[in-house]
Scaffold this motif. Structure first.
Motif, short mmCIF file in Angstrom:
data_model
loop_
_atom_site.label_atom_id
_atom_site.label_comp_id
_atom_site.label_asym_id
_atom_site.label_seq_id
_atom_site.Cartn_x
_atom_site.Cartn_y
_atom_site.Cartn_z
N GLN A 167 49.81 2.84 -35.56
CA GLN A 167 48.33 3.69 -35.36
C GLN A 167 47.29 2.27 -36.43
O GLN A 167 46.91 2.13 -37.11
CB GLN A 167 47.59 5.03 -36.19
CG GLN A 167 48.83 5.92 -34.89
CD GLN A 167 48.33 7.08 -35.28
OE1 GLN A 167 47.03 7.54 -35.48
NE2 GLN A 167 49.42 7.97 -34.88
N PHE A 168 46.11 2.47 -34.95
CA PHE A 168 45.06 1.82 -36.11
C PHE A 168 44.05 2.80 -37.39
O PHE A 168 44.23 4.42 -36.33
CB PHE A 168 43.74 1.16 -35.06
CG PHE A 168 44.63 -0.20 -34.81
CD1 PHE A 168 44.21 -1.49 -35.34
CD2 PHE A 168 45.23 -0.73 -34.02
CE1 PHE A 168 44.52 -2.97 -35.14
CE2 PHE A 168 45.32 -1.52 -33.45
CZ PHE A 168 45.73 -3.01 -34.27
N ALA A 169 43.74 2.41 -38.25
CA ALA A 169 42.91 4.01 -38.73
C ALA A 169 41.57 3.01 -39.40
O ALA A 169 41.95 1.38 -39.46
CB ALA A 169 43.55 4.18 -40.18
N ALA A 170 40.76 3.55 -40.33
CA ALA A 170 39.55 2.74 -40.74
C ALA A 170 38.39 1.77 -40.05
O ALA A 170 38.28 0.23 -40.39
CB ALA A 170 40.46 2.13 -42.20
N GLY A 171 38.40 2.37 -38.68
CA GLY A 171 37.66 1.21 -38.04
C GLY A 171 38.29 -0.21 -37.21
O GLY A 171 37.46 -0.34 -36.66
N GLY A 172 39.26 0.29 -37.57
CA GLY A 172 40.62 -0.48 -36.65
C GLY A 172 40.48 -1.25 -37.64
O GLY A 172 41.13 -2.99 -37.35
N ASP A 173 40.37 -1.81 -39.00
CA ASP A 173 40.92 -2.65 -39.94
C ASP A 173 41.79 -2.67 -40.45
O ASP A 173 42.22 -3.47 -41.79
CB ASP A 173 39.77 -2.92 -41.10
CG ASP A 173 37.47 -3.23 -41.21
OD1 ASP A 173 38.64 -3.90 -39.42
OD2 ASP A 173 37.07 -2.79 -41.08
N ILE A 174 42.90 -1.71 -40.95
CA ILE A 174 44.02 -1.07 -41.57
C ILE A 174 44.44 -1.27 -40.33
O ILE A 174 44.93 0.10 -38.97
CB ILE A 174 43.59 -0.04 -42.35
CG1 ILE A 174 42.73 -0.47 -43.68
CG2 ILE A 174 44.68 0.26 -42.83
CD1 ILE A 174 43.11 -1.85 -43.84
N ILE A 175 46.33 -1.50 -40.26
CA ILE A 175 47.14 -0.69 -39.10
C ILE A 175 47.90 -0.18 -40.03
O ILE A 175 48.85 -0.67 -40.86
CB ILE A 175 48.02 -2.28 -38.60
CG1 ILE A 175 47.21 -3.00 -38.03
CG2 ILE A 175 49.08 -1.38 -38.19
CD1 ILE A 175 47.59 -4.29 -38.01
N LEU A 176 48.30 1.12 -39.25
CA LEU A 176 49.51 1.84 -40.12
C LEU A 176 50.50 2.35 -39.48
O LEU A 176 51.04 2.12 -38.50
CB LEU A 176 48.92 3.39 -40.27
CG LEU A 176 47.82 3.56 -40.83
CD1 LEU A 176 47.41 4.92 -41.34
CD2 LEU A 176 47.89 2.99 -42.94
N VAL A 177 52.17 2.00 -40.33
CA VAL A 177 53.27 1.54 -39.12
C VAL A 177 54.15 2.97 -40.76
O VAL A 177 54.67 3.11 -41.19
CB VAL A 177 54.03 0.09 -39.24
CG1 VAL A 177 55.23 0.14 -39.02
CG2 VAL A 177 52.77 -0.37 -38.65
#
Length: 525
Positions: A100-110
């Motif tokens: 998933q993307f988080a924080a407005g798209g600047d972070i990727i969670l795996v």
């Protein structure tokens, strides 16, 4: 000719994305024309796509500019949608279960199969120092990901709250955890009540304080996730089970629920197992002494309920939950506008297993199908339906995009490719130990058996007979020290060896003069 089914769709106003096996295709949403495709790659780029294997997890950035993917090669790739170019790639520590993307798209969670969630920056720094193993993570992260949280079981699904302050995660051992984000070590609440694995969770946009969860239980559960209170159950088993057409294949799975590779090779001149058994006269036999009947069909596994995806939709002033089950040929909808007490479940049967579905802004639902499953195979990989007056209806007007997905976007696949894709593996890997007791120390032990006593219908060889003898001796010793009783009562029959004041682990042995009755257990002072 066989084709890869479309396993996931991303619909946009100008660009749409179709994921099919190991391939990604970018299409014009209005004309349906293929703008970019990995099938057209050449040289090392083509080899890299094929070597990566099927794309298992995908996520599109909020801006629609970047696509994050991960496959069986455990490589996190970030693609530029425009031109379909790999912007970066990083090695993941374990096989991923969600992105998933988080924080407005600047972070990727795996999330991965070891139960951990790591965060990665969208664009990695040029020089990444070799990270040290985090004391809280279960494995080393070679790409420098930051540990957000960890479960003790396979993490199956996770979502971020609408305000981005909490991350809610679910695992194969029935747990749902509400943690702070990004400081996931701060646990806010648990939502406990499932009796089987949890495989899908969802926060409806129109009910941001409510969580919907489902998995192997006969009901979807509705939670106030900040308090951990279950607001109600939505029974689904009797409605969903008749539409499940795919049975789990439980053989040859490793401890993580993956297919075991067949690495056994017969050496030159070596006889196979059947020949060796016949020559030596010590072949495996059934308990009654008769030889196994090779022509007898193997017993069929029962159908398994496993919720794949839960989404929400508002149309004509009504709020709906849309969900699918792995191996089921129907899509299901529940109108929750009037509450969660005994709502009626609407269904639409496609005749082919539903792989995934995507909601369109206008209320239409695009459904990806395993069209070539079964004997009556066809090439209709995607169908479109909608909810009108609370009933599913097929959309008759065929858009250019839909037509393209069912014709020009079909990618040929061999039988080996489809076997590697293995769409229904979760049916076998999600139920970790069906109907097993949670606390292995408190289960009732079977009565002692004679050395020659075996389970009827069970094949017994020399090695297995030896193991049974050793196991039987161990069971007898365990019963002597009261392993079948609760832990609090069990400790009364044990004596701790060593100085009580000394720190560190201590050996525990049974209060018996027989030195062979020692039990190898450790306690922490």
């Amino acid at each position: 000719m066989a084709f890869f089914p479309h396993t996931q769709l991303f619909l946009g106003s100008t660009r749409s994305i179709a994921v099919s096996g190991p391939h990604i295709q970018i299409l014009d949403s209005k004309s349906g024309l293929v703008l970019s495709s990995t099938i057209n790659f050449s040289g090392s780029d083509k080899d890299d796509v094929l070597k990566s294997g099927p794309v298992r997890c995908t996520a599109l950035s909020p801006s629609g500019k970047y696509l994050a993917t991960a496959g069986d090669d455990k490589i996190l790739k970030v693609w530029e949608v425009e031109g379909l170019r790999v912007r970066s790639q990083r090695e993941l520590p374990k096989r991923p279960t969600g992105i998933q993307f988080a924080a407005g798209g600047d972070i990727i969670l795996v999330a991965d199969k070891f139960g951990d969630v790591f965060s990665y920056p969208l664009h990695p720094p040029e020089n990444i120092a070799k990270p040290k193993k985090d004391a809280l993570s279960s494995h080393e992260n070679v790409s420098g990901g930051e540990l957000i949280l960890g479960h003790t079981s396979l993490l199956t699904s996770f979502v971020l709250s609408r305000d981005g302050k909490y991350i809610i995660s679910a695992d194969r051992d029935e747990h749902i955890r509400v943690s702070w984000y990004p400081k996931g070590f701060n646990i806010e609440m648990y939502c406990l009540g499932h009796t089987k694995f949890v495989s899908a969770i969802h926060i409806p946009e129109f009910l941001p304080s409510t969580l919907i969860s489902g998995g192997g239980d006969p009901s979807l559960k509705v939670w106030d996730w900040m308090t951990g209170i279950c607001l109600g159950d939505i029974p689904i088993l009797d409605v969903v089970l008749p539409y499940i057409r795919v049975r789990p294949q439980r053989n040859e799975l490793d401890e993580d629920g993956e297919r075991k590779p067949n690495k056994r090779r017969r050496k030159k001149g070596q006889k196979n197992k059947a020949q060796t058994s016949d020559d030596e006269g010590e072949g495996e036999k059934i308990a009654d002494g008769t030889a196994p009947d090779a022509s007898a069909p193997a017993p069929e596994e029962p159908f398994t309920l496993a919720i794949h995806k839960i989404a929400s939709l508002t149309t004509n002033g009504n709020n709906y939950l849309i969900f699918s089950a792995i191996g089921a040929t129907s899509l299901f909808a529940v109108d929750i506008s009037a509450g969660f007490s005994a709502p009626e479940i609407e269904r639409f049967d496609f005749g082919k297993p539903v792989i995934d579905f995507t909601l369109e802004n206008d209320g239409n639902i695009w459904v990806c199908l395993d069209a070539q499953w079964g004997e009556a195979a066809n090439d209709v990989m995607v169908q479109r339906i909608n909810l009108a007056s609370g009933k599913f209806q097929a959309v008759t007007d065929e858009s250019p995009l839909l037509k393209s997905l069912n014709t020009t976007c079909l990618i040929p696949a061999s039988a080996s490719d489809l076997k590697t894709l293995d769409l229904y593996l979760p049916l076998a890997s999600l139920p970790k130990i069906p109907d097993a007791e949670h606390n292995a120390m408190d289960v009732e032990l079977p009565p002692p058996q004679d050395e020659g006593d075996v389970v009827p219908g069970k094949k017994i060889g020399k090695k297995q007979m030896g193991r049974l003898k050793n196991k039987q001796k161990l069971l007898e010793r365990m019963q002597e020290v009261g392993v079948s009783t609760p832990m609090s009562e069990r400790v009364k029959g044990l004596e701790v060896e060593g100085d009580d004041e000394a720190p560190g682990p201590k050996k525990i042995k049974a209060a018996s003069e027989d030195p062979t009755a020692d039990v190898n257990m450790e306690t922490e002072s």
